[in-house]
Design an enzyme around this catalytic site. Structure first.
Site, short mmCIF file in Angstrom:
data_model
loop_
_atom_site.label_atom_id
_atom_site.label_comp_id
_atom_site.label_asym_id
_atom_site.label_seq_id
_atom_site.Cartn_x
_atom_site.Cartn_y
_atom_site.Cartn_z
N GLY A 167 9.24 -3.53 -52.36
CA GLY A 167 10.62 -3.09 -52.48
C GLY A 167 10.98 -2.21 -51.28
CB THR A 220 8.16 -1.78 -63.00
OG1 THR A 220 9.40 -2.10 -62.35
CG2 THR A 220 7.01 -2.40 -62.23
NE ARG A 230 -1.06 -11.35 -55.28
CZ ARG A 230 -0.45 -10.45 -54.52
NH1 ARG A 230 -0.68 -10.42 -53.22
NH2 ARG A 230 0.35 -9.55 -55.06
C1 UD1 Z 1 6.86 -2.89 -57.80
C2 UD1 Z 1 8.18 -2.31 -57.34
C3 UD1 Z 1 8.29 -2.44 -55.82
C4 UD1 Z 1 7.13 -1.75 -55.15
C5 UD1 Z 1 5.81 -2.28 -55.69
C6 UD1 Z 1 4.66 -1.46 -55.18
C7 UD1 Z 1 9.73 -2.75 -59.17
C8 UD1 Z 1 10.81 -3.60 -59.67
N1 UD1 Z 1 9.25 -3.04 -57.98
O1 UD1 Z 1 6.83 -4.25 -57.46
O2 UD1 Z 1 9.51 -1.85 -55.39
O3 UD1 Z 1 7.20 -1.93 -53.76
O4 UD1 Z 1 5.79 -2.19 -57.14
O5 UD1 Z 1 3.48 -2.10 -55.52
O6 UD1 Z 1 9.33 -1.81 -59.83
N2 UD1 Z 1 3.48 -3.75 -64.48
C9 UD1 Z 1 3.47 -3.67 -65.85
N3 UD1 Z 1 4.30 -4.44 -66.57
C10 UD1 Z 1 5.19 -5.29 -66.00
C11 UD1 Z 1 5.20 -5.38 -64.59
C12 UD1 Z 1 4.35 -4.59 -63.86
O7 UD1 Z 1 2.70 -2.90 -66.42
O8 UD1 Z 1 5.95 -5.96 -66.73
C13 UD1 Z 1 2.58 -2.90 -63.71
C14 UD1 Z 1 1.51 -3.67 -62.98
O9 UD1 Z 1 0.35 -3.80 -63.78
C15 UD1 Z 1 1.26 -2.81 -61.77
C16 UD1 Z 1 2.60 -2.13 -61.51
O10 UD1 Z 1 3.33 -2.24 -62.73
O11 UD1 Z 1 0.32 -1.79 -62.04
C17 UD1 Z 1 3.38 -2.77 -60.37
O12 UD1 Z 1 3.58 -4.14 -60.69
P1 UD1 Z 1 3.63 -5.26 -59.58
O13 UD1 Z 1 3.96 -6.54 -60.25
O14 UD1 Z 1 2.45 -5.15 -58.73
O15 UD1 Z 1 4.83 -4.77 -58.67
P2 UD1 Z 1 6.26 -5.36 -58.49
O16 UD1 Z 1 7.04 -5.29 -59.75
O17 UD1 Z 1 6.19 -6.63 -57.76
#
Ligand code: UD1
Ligand code: CA
Length: 461
Positions: A143, A82, A18
């Site tokens: 979450g 994550t 985004r």
């Molecule tokens: C995650 C949480 C969710 C929480 C939210 C807060 C999980 C499954 N969910 O959501 O409960 O409310 O964060 O923002 O953990 N990232 C990586 N690699 C990946 C995926 C994500 O490095 O494969 C990093 C992103 O760069 C970011 C952070 O993890 O800094 C959170 O990722 P994002 O996709 O924003 O969050 P969600 O997984 O949707």
């Protein structure tokens, strides 16, 4: 026993779709510093060592930007969630035994106080993991925290939540404290059987509970601190918060800001007591400003050292320059890189300087270009003086010694040395060195042709 050994992992592999950007989200500047520098700094403040950064999108630029930040990088080549992201840091923390702070690269406003409370609760409850949560009036997208009494049972992602679960307003901020190596053991057991086919870090809660381990959660009262940056609207909102923090800190330390909401000062800038800054000033980089200065409206100052009692007047632009005490600059002066004003100087309107070392009490008050020049003490540079420093191929130096008086509209065709205490007549083009104490003048002699205008007029009648 309070466990003091702390490491940190910062997740920053996500695409940040985004943001609509080619660059990694954590490289976007906030108050003059890349976003990712904030969680790195915070981890350090808490005493975490090592600090690991999980990168994925735009990895070369991220590595370059944080090359000096004393962090270890690990690449998550494919963003599988994550849980998978944290597992990518396992190889860096193979020998680590202690507590592991998990931060997000795109959550720049978090404060150390909040994390200290998280740590205190984690240690006092002897938890295997402690989550930072927050109550949001609009929890959509996050979450949800499922509790049974005080206990946290699990987290359900928005996309997997039932309509009843979606009404829960306590959400997961994505910030945690884990015990290591336990967390890596749990991560190894994760599946990806969910609506997004991702390895959810949040699923480790249930795995810990199955082992009879304590999962704790702390709800913060500061929702603005845990706001993640997902788009450029969030980015601008975070910028406003950071700038307010910077400005408030400066004001509490004795700096007057006429209108803090319209004053833009970067995180690393230092300003001394009783300095007064007017709206529209943009002060960035590693700028240091002394005491009792006045910085007027619209001054743009980057990477400068400004001593005490300096007056920077409206609309001046100063870059990588030094301004000595009691000097006046502007209005609308342009100090380009390598300018050094030694003190008690006056650089007036529409004066441009570059690689100009200007001695004490010397002045250039109007409409002048001084480039590649050394100017001594008590030199007066008249209006419209120009150093012709560039011959189309090379740059050359103009040296003007102490106590020289330069008349208006003079050109110095460099290289040229003007000896001490000499005087250059107004309107001169100086192409040769001037000895000390001399008068140099290069005008063509003036002719007055009597009656010329009248004769001209008669002819045309
Ligand atoms: C995650 C949480 C969710 C929480 C939210 C807060 C999980 C499954 N969910 O959501 O409960 O409310 O964060 O923002 O953990 N990232 C990586 N690699 C990946 C995926 C994500 O490095 O494969 C990093 C992103 O760069 C970011 C952070 O993890 O800094 C959170 O990722 P994002 O996709 O924003 O969050 P969600 O997984 O949707
Ligand atoms: Ca001329």
């Amino acid at each position: 026993m309070k466990n003091k050994k702390l490491a940190a992992v910062i997740l920053a592999a996500g695409r940040g779709t985004r943001m609509k950007s080619k660059r990694s989200k954590i490289l976007h500047p906030l108050a003059g510093v890349p976003m990712g520098a904030y969680p790195i700094q915070l981890a350090r403040e808490l005493g975490a060592d090592p600090v690991a950064l999980v990168i994925g999108h735009d990895p070369e630029n991220v590595r370059d930007t944080f090359a000096e930040a004393n962090v270890q990088f690990t690449l998550q080549a494919e963003q599988l969630g994550t849980g998978h992201a944290l597992l990518c840091a396992e190889n860096l923390l193979r020998d680590f035994k202690g507590s592991l702070l998990l931060l997000c690269g795109d959550v720049p406003l978090l404060c150390a106080d909040t994390l200290e409370r998280l740590c205190d609760q984690h240690f006092s409850q002897k938890a295997a993991m402690t989550l930072l949560t927050v109550n949001l009036p609009d929890p959509k997208g996050y979450g949800r925290i499922i509790r049974q009494g005080e206990d946290v049972i699990r987290i359900v992602e928005d996309k997997d939540a039932s309509s009843e679960e979606k009404t829960i307003t306590e959400i997961n901020t994505g910030i945690y404290l884990f015990e290591a190596p336990l967390i890596f053991e749990l991560l190894g057991q994760l599946g990806n059987n969910n609506s997004q086919g991702e390895y959810y870090l949040t699923d480790t809660i249930e795995l810990a509970r199955e082992k009879g381990l304590k999962v704790s959660a702390l709800a913060t009262d500061h929702p603005e601190e845990v706001q993640g940056i997902n788009d450029r609207v969030h980015l601008a909102q975070a910028e406003a918060v950071l700038r307010r923090r910077i400005n408030e800190k400066l004001m509490r330390n004795g700096v007057s800001l006429v209108d803090p909401s319209a004053t833009y000062i970067d995180a690393d800038v230092e300003v001394g007591e009783d300095t007064l800054i007017y709206p529209g000033a943009v002060i960035s980089g590693a700028t240091r400003i002394g005491c009792d200065c006045i910085i007027e409206a619209g001054s743009i100052i980057c990477g400068c050292h400004i001593a005490d009692k300096v007056h920077i007047k409206a609309g001046s632009v100063l870059t990588d320059s030094e301004v000595g005490k009691n000097s006046q600059v502007g209005p609308m002066a342009h100090l380009r890189p390598g300018t050094i004003l030694r003190g008690d100087n006056k650089i007036g309107n529409f004066v441009e300087t570059k690689k100009a070392d200007i001695g004490e009490h010397s002045k250039a008050s109007h409409l002048t270009y001084l480039g590649d020049t050394e100017i001594g003490k008590d030199v007066n540079i008249g209006c419209g003086t120009i150093t012709c420093n560039y011959d189309g191929v090379n740059k050359h130096k103009t040296i003007i010694e102490d106590h020289v008086f330069v008349g208006s509209d003079t050109q110095f065709v460099a290289p040229v040395v003007i000896g001490r205490n000499s005087l250059v007549g107004a309107g001169s083009t100086i192409t040769r060195d001037v000895p000390p104490d001399a008068l140099a003048i290069s005008r063509t002699e003036q002719k007055n042709i009597e009656g010329w205008r009248l004769r001209k007029k008669k002819k045309s009648d």
